[in-house]
Design an enzyme around this catalytic site. Structure first.
Site, mmCIF file in Angstrom:
data_model
loop_
_atom_site.group_PDB
_atom_site.id
_atom_site.type_symbol
_atom_site.label_atom_id
_atom_site.label_comp_id
_atom_site.label_asym_id
_atom_site.label_seq_id
_atom_site.Cartn_x
_atom_site.Cartn_y
_atom_site.Cartn_z
ATOM 1 N N CYS A 32 0.829 -1.215 0.000
ATOM 2 C CA CYS A 32 0.000 0.000 0.000
ATOM 3 C C CYS A 32 0.866 1.269 0.000
ATOM 4 O O CYS A 32 1.556 1.542 0.976
ATOM 5 C CB CYS A 32 -0.915 -0.057 1.229
ATOM 6 S SG CYS A 32 -1.725 1.487 1.641
ATOM 7 N N CYS A 35 0.065 3.818 2.725
ATOM 8 C CA CYS A 35 0.506 3.287 4.026
ATOM 9 C C CYS A 35 1.977 3.618 4.247
ATOM 10 O O CYS A 35 2.382 3.980 5.364
ATOM 11 C CB CYS A 35 0.323 1.770 4.092
ATOM 12 S SG CYS A 35 -1.391 1.237 3.955
#
Length: 109
Positions: A32, A35
């Protein structure tokens, strides 16, 4: 400098739901991009809030049960727990100030 606590399905209840201190949980995954953008912020918070709140990270790929239990549909999702219940949440790569405002509000109550 303290590091965020790594959570799993097995230790989530003990570290988060049974915690006397408020807990910020970063639901994330290695693949991600957003993230990765907030990871340094989460690292900083673990030092800044040491002794006031627990800062934790949980990989949704390896802890799918916990992610499903809390209805995590997009990551990063930050949940703030107080007394075993979700007190607030942030979704997406949000600025540090937004995270600290929410965390401080939960700590003040």
């Amino acid at each position: 400098m303290s590091k965020p606590i790594a959570l799993t399905d097995e230790n989530f209840e003990r570290e988060v739901l049974e915690s006397a201190a408020p807990v910020l949980v970063d639901f994330w995954a290695a693949w991600c991009g957003p993230c990765k953008m907030i990871a340094p912020i989460v690292e900083e918070l673990s030092s800044e809030y040491e002794g006031k709140a627990k800062i934790c990270k949980i990989d949704v790929d390896s802890a799918q049960k916990t992610a499903n239990d809390f209805g995590i549909r997009s990551i990063p999702t930050l949940l703030i727990f107080k007394e075993g219940k979700v007190a607030d949440q942030l979704i997406g790569a949000v600025p540090k100030q937004q995270i600290t405002e929410k965390l401080d509000a939960v700590l003040a109550n």
